[in-house]
Design a protein around this motif. Sequence first.
Motif, PDB file in Angstrom:
ATOM      1  N   GLU A 193       1.269  -1.182  -0.132  1.00 50.43           N
ATOM      2  CA  GLU A 193       0.004  -0.935  -0.219  1.00 50.43           C
ATOM      3  C   GLU A 193       0.702   1.181   0.155  1.00 50.43           C
ATOM      4  O   GLU A 193       0.367   2.460  -0.677  1.00 50.43           O
ATOM      5  CB  GLU A 193      -0.790  -0.280   1.133  1.00 50.43           C
ATOM      6  N   GLY A 194       2.176   1.377   0.469  1.00 49.77           N
ATOM      7  CA  GLY A 194       2.968   2.434   0.365  1.00 49.77           C
ATOM      8  C   GLY A 194       3.704   2.354  -0.969  1.00 49.77           C
ATOM      9  O   GLY A 194       4.984   3.404  -0.961  1.00 49.77           O
ATOM     10  N   LYS A 195       3.679   1.895  -1.881  1.00 49.92           N
ATOM     11  CA  LYS A 195       3.932   2.113  -3.407  1.00 49.92           C
ATOM     12  C   LYS A 195       3.305   2.431  -4.183  1.00 49.92           C
ATOM     13  O   LYS A 195       1.914   1.887  -4.234  1.00 49.92           O
ATOM     14  CB  LYS A 195       4.503   0.709  -3.301  1.00 49.92           C
ATOM     15  N   ARG A 196       3.694   2.837  -5.143  1.00 47.29           N
ATOM     16  CA  ARG A 196       3.093   3.293  -6.618  1.00 47.29           C
ATOM     17  C   ARG A 196       2.666   2.044  -7.480  1.00 47.29           C
ATOM     18  O   ARG A 196       3.077   0.942  -7.267  1.00 47.29           O
ATOM     19  CB  ARG A 196       3.932   4.108  -7.240  1.00 47.29           C
ATOM     20  N   PRO A 197       1.947   1.758  -7.935  1.00 38.77           N
ATOM     21  CA  PRO A 197       1.187   1.274  -9.115  1.00 38.77           C
ATOM     22  C   PRO A 197       2.491  -0.041  -9.852  1.00 38.77           C
ATOM     23  O   PRO A 197       3.393   1.587 -10.309  1.00 38.77           O
ATOM     24  CB  PRO A 197       0.141   1.009  -9.489  1.00 38.77           C
ATOM     25  N   GLY A 198       3.106  -0.918  -9.893  1.00 47.79           N
ATOM     26  CA  GLY A 198       4.070  -1.530 -10.379  1.00 47.79           C
ATOM     27  C   GLY A 198       5.026  -0.980 -10.211  1.00 47.79           C
ATOM     28  O   GLY A 198       6.435  -1.340 -11.256  1.00 47.79           O
ATOM     29  N   GLU A 199       5.434  -0.246  -8.871  1.00 47.80           N
ATOM     30  CA  GLU A 199       6.617  -0.374  -8.071  1.00 47.80           C
ATOM     31  C   GLU A 199       7.203  -1.323  -7.535  1.00 47.80           C
ATOM     32  O   GLU A 199       6.601  -2.165  -7.135  1.00 47.80           O
ATOM     33  CB  GLU A 199       6.882   0.857  -7.443  1.00 47.80           C
ATOM     34  N   LEU A 200       8.670  -1.421  -7.714  1.00 50.00           N
ATOM     35  CA  LEU A 200       9.967  -2.790  -7.564  1.00 50.00           C
ATOM     36  C   LEU A 200      10.056  -2.570  -6.092  1.00 50.00           C
ATOM     37  O   LEU A 200      10.293  -1.252  -5.050  1.00 50.00           O
ATOM     38  CB  LEU A 200      10.639  -2.878  -8.179  1.00 50.00           C
ATOM     39  N   LEU A 201       9.930  -3.976  -5.259  1.00 45.00           N
ATOM     40  CA  LEU A 201      10.544  -3.846  -3.792  1.00 45.00           C
ATOM     41  C   LEU A 201      12.015  -3.044  -3.632  1.00 45.00           C
ATOM     42  O   LEU A 201      12.269  -3.177  -5.249  1.00 45.00           O
ATOM     43  CB  LEU A 201      10.739  -4.896  -3.791  1.00 45.00           C
ATOM     44  N   ASN A 202      12.520  -2.187  -2.416  1.00 45.62           N
ATOM     45  CA  ASN A 202      13.873  -1.854  -2.343  1.00 45.62           C
ATOM     46  C   ASN A 202      13.636  -2.550  -1.164  1.00 45.62           C
ATOM     47  O   ASN A 202      13.186  -3.122  -0.422  1.00 45.62           O
ATOM     48  CB  ASN A 202      13.775  -0.859  -2.565  1.00 45.62           C
ATOM     49  N   TRP A 203      15.207  -2.224  -0.670  1.00 46.74           N
ATOM     50  CA  TRP A 203      16.420  -2.626   0.244  1.00 46.74           C
ATOM     51  C   TRP A 203      15.884  -2.265   1.739  1.00 46.74           C
ATOM     52  O   TRP A 203      15.027  -2.776   2.313  1.00 46.74           O
ATOM     53  CB  TRP A 203      17.148  -2.053   0.127  1.00 46.74           C
ATOM     54  N   ASP A 204      14.764  -0.703   1.724  1.00 47.79           N
ATOM     55  CA  ASP A 204      13.595  -0.285   3.094  1.00 47.79           C
ATOM     56  C   ASP A 204      13.239  -1.307   2.902  1.00 47.79           C
ATOM     57  O   ASP A 204      11.953  -1.700   4.339  1.00 47.79           O
ATOM     58  CB  ASP A 204      13.104   0.718   2.588  1.00 47.79           C
ATOM     59  N   ASP A 205      12.281  -1.711   2.303  1.00 48.94           N
ATOM     60  CA  ASP A 205      10.832  -2.459   1.379  1.00 48.94           C
ATOM     61  C   ASP A 205      11.049  -3.717   2.927  1.00 48.94           C
ATOM     62  O   ASP A 205      10.137  -4.507   3.395  1.00 48.94           O
ATOM     63  CB  ASP A 205       9.779  -2.898   0.431  1.00 48.94           C
ATOM     64  N   MET A 206      12.253  -4.563   2.234  1.00 50.10           N
ATOM     65  CA  MET A 206      12.709  -5.770   2.790  1.00 50.10           C
ATOM     66  C   MET A 206      13.163  -5.695   4.360  1.00 50.10           C
ATOM     67  O   MET A 206      12.624  -6.204   5.339  1.00 50.10           O
ATOM     68  CB  MET A 206      13.726  -5.841   2.209  1.00 50.10           C
ATOM     69  N   GLN A 207      13.301  -4.600   5.027  1.00 55.45           N
ATOM     70  CA  GLN A 207      13.223  -4.357   6.412  1.00 55.45           C
ATOM     71  C   GLN A 207      12.594  -4.449   6.589  1.00 55.45           C
ATOM     72  O   GLN A 207      12.712  -4.508   8.436  1.00 55.45           O
ATOM     73  CB  GLN A 207      14.673  -3.321   6.331  1.00 55.45           C
ATOM     74  N   LYS A 208      11.195  -3.743   6.558  1.00 50.57           N
ATOM     75  CA  LYS A 208      10.200  -4.419   7.021  1.00 50.57           C
ATOM     76  C   LYS A 208       9.458  -5.404   7.557  1.00 50.57           C
ATOM     77  O   LYS A 208       8.426  -5.354   7.847  1.00 50.57           O
ATOM     78  CB  LYS A 208       8.707  -3.495   6.088  1.00 50.57           C
ATOM     79  N   MET A 209       9.429  -6.303   6.793  1.00 50.77           N
ATOM     80  CA  MET A 209       8.847  -7.838   6.609  1.00 50.77           C
ATOM     81  C   MET A 209      10.008  -8.770   7.779  1.00 50.77           C
ATOM     82  O   MET A 209       9.693 -10.127   7.657  1.00 50.77           O
ATOM     83  CB  MET A 209       9.496  -8.622   5.066  1.00 50.77           C
ATOM     84  N   LYS A 210       9.241  -7.975   8.890  1.00 50.91           N
ATOM     85  CA  LYS A 210       9.987  -9.327  10.291  1.00 50.91           C
ATOM     86  C   LYS A 210       9.166 -10.255  10.473  1.00 50.91           C
ATOM     87  O   LYS A 210       9.998 -10.969  10.489  1.00 50.91           O
ATOM     88  CB  LYS A 210       9.812  -7.800  11.211  1.00 50.91           C
ATOM     89  N   PHE A 211       7.609  -9.779  10.068  1.00 47.88           N
ATOM     90  CA  PHE A 211       6.727 -11.379  11.075  1.00 47.88           C
ATOM     91  C   PHE A 211       7.228 -12.170  10.147  1.00 47.88           C
ATOM     92  O   PHE A 211       7.518 -13.540  10.051  1.00 47.88           O
ATOM     93  CB  PHE A 211       5.574 -11.166  10.688  1.00 47.88           C
ATOM     94  N   SER A 212       7.148 -12.066   8.015  1.00 47.56           N
ATOM     95  CA  SER A 212       7.013 -12.880   6.993  1.00 47.56           C
ATOM     96  C   SER A 212       8.891 -13.481   8.650  1.00 47.56           C
ATOM     97  O   SER A 212       8.528 -15.009   7.193  1.00 47.56           O
ATOM     98  CB  SER A 212       7.426 -11.830   5.802  1.00 47.56           C
ATOM     99  N   TRP A 213       9.871 -12.793   7.830  1.00 46.77           N
ATOM    100  CA  TRP A 213      10.829 -13.176   7.689  1.00 46.77           C
ATOM    101  C   TRP A 213      11.251 -14.473   8.812  1.00 46.77           C
ATOM    102  O   TRP A 213      11.595 -14.925   9.273  1.00 46.77           O
ATOM    103  CB  TRP A 213      12.045 -12.394   8.265  1.00 46.77           C
ATOM    104  N   ASN A 214      10.401 -13.823   9.827  1.00 48.87           N
ATOM    105  CA  ASN A 214      10.090 -14.825  11.546  1.00 48.87           C
ATOM    106  C   ASN A 214       9.257 -16.158  11.057  1.00 48.87           C
ATOM    107  O   ASN A 214       9.929 -17.614  11.564  1.00 48.87           O
ATOM    108  CB  ASN A 214       9.600 -14.331  12.363  1.00 48.87           C
ATOM    109  N   VAL A 215       8.540 -15.705  10.109  1.00 53.17           N
ATOM    110  CA  VAL A 215       7.705 -17.070   9.495  1.00 53.17           C
ATOM    111  C   VAL A 215       8.580 -18.234   8.929  1.00 53.17           C
ATOM    112  O   VAL A 215       9.119 -19.289   9.159  1.00 53.17           O
ATOM    113  CB  VAL A 215       6.772 -16.454   9.215  1.00 53.17           C
ATOM    114  N   ALA A 216       8.985 -17.049   8.017  1.00 51.01           N
ATOM    115  CA  ALA A 216      10.606 -18.185   7.129  1.00 51.01           C
ATOM    116  C   ALA A 216      11.343 -19.195   8.358  1.00 51.01           C
ATOM    117  O   ALA A 216      11.728 -19.774   8.128  1.00 51.01           O
ATOM    118  CB  ALA A 216      11.327 -17.823   6.053  1.00 51.01           C
ATOM    119  N   SER A 217      11.866 -18.619   9.400  1.00 46.85           N
ATOM    120  CA  SER A 217      13.080 -18.623  10.530  1.00 46.85           C
ATOM    121  C   SER A 217      12.328 -19.874  11.163  1.00 46.85           C
ATOM    122  O   SER A 217      12.772 -21.063  11.132  1.00 46.85           O
ATOM    123  CB  SER A 217      13.723 -17.710  10.777  1.00 46.85           C
ATOM    124  N   GLU A 218      11.329 -19.871  10.984  1.00 47.69           N
ATOM    125  CA  GLU A 218      10.900 -20.818  11.969  1.00 47.69           C
ATOM    126  C   GLU A 218      10.456 -21.481  10.533  1.00 47.69           C
ATOM    127  O   GLU A 218      10.336 -23.574  11.697  1.00 47.69           O
ATOM    128  CB  GLU A 218       9.517 -20.758  13.063  1.00 47.69           C
TER     129      GLU A 218
END
Length: 346
Positions: A193-218
């Motif tokens: 929701e914080g991105k423009r339509p079609g805008e690709l992910l960037n490094w800052d976006d990856m740092q926000k994916m804390k819960f998703s990475w905790n899930v992958a780690s588990e």
Amino acid sequence: MRKLLPGFLKPDALQKYVGIMDSIAREHLKINWDCNREITVLPLAKQYTFAVACKLFLSIDDPKHIAKFEKPFHVLVAGVLSIPINLPGTPFNRAIKAANLIRKELLEIIRRRKIELMEKKSMSIQDILSHMLTTTDENGQFMTDLDIADKIIGLLIGGHDTASAAITFIMKYLAELPEIYNCVLKEQRGIAEGKRPGELLNWDDMQKMKFSWNVASEVMRLAPPLQGNFREAITDFMYAGFSIPKGWKLYWTGNSTHKNPEYFPEPEKFDPSRFEGNGPIPYTYVPFGGGPRMCPGKEYARLEILAFMYNVVRMFKWEKIIPDEKIVVDPMPMPAKGLPLRLYSH
């Protein structure tokens, strides 16, 4: 290799690859998933991770060129950890033939890249291959073409097989645990929701994916893609009442450590909160190994897995077609039928 790789695999170098991984994940899902109601995850996860590796290591993105590599590559991987009997028809023999095919193809790519570098045509290509061709060792010697081809094969194996196993098990657990899936979806939608339509992910976006990475780690705690590894004792030592002499081969296993209730209370329970804050104490959680010989591709794998999760959860919800599918270990844990899923588009 350990001197060569950090220039490519450390976080600040990987920042520029985030958008590439995102665009490959989008394209992969659009072509291979979006038009199907039912898919099998494992072969498709391998296809995705192989496409990412080909692009970032060799700057190859033509699907026909990738496909030329892919089939012999899977034969090679199947023979890497097989009984070394070199007779016609054995996995080992088939893997040797496949490796020769891949080497031949790689040597041709290396030859062409060398010409381009001499003619200054590929100065803008900053992949691992160009880095290997232009970097000398401490004696000022360049690597031979054959040596580079072998190193690239090693990287393709390392950067492909384990990540595809992790992605497959993430899809399995998200199918089984709808409340976890919903939390991952909420996090990823918040980022989108914080991105423009079609805008690709960037490094800052990856740092926000804390819960998703905790899930992958588990997921990697419960089903580590690498079961363990061989090491050599560098000194005599005692362990659990056993005397281990210097020079003996050891096999450390992450699986038993990950299920140790002393470090992970209720070890069979799926609980991503174990990775909040500082997470598990050092050397108890080892899907990437530990110490000076820890996997140099840990951050690469994190970005590749998160780019896939970001796209797949926002496109689909899914359910397992075989509810009680068995897990086989050959040599990595895998769902016996490759994890067939039924997809539901959002």
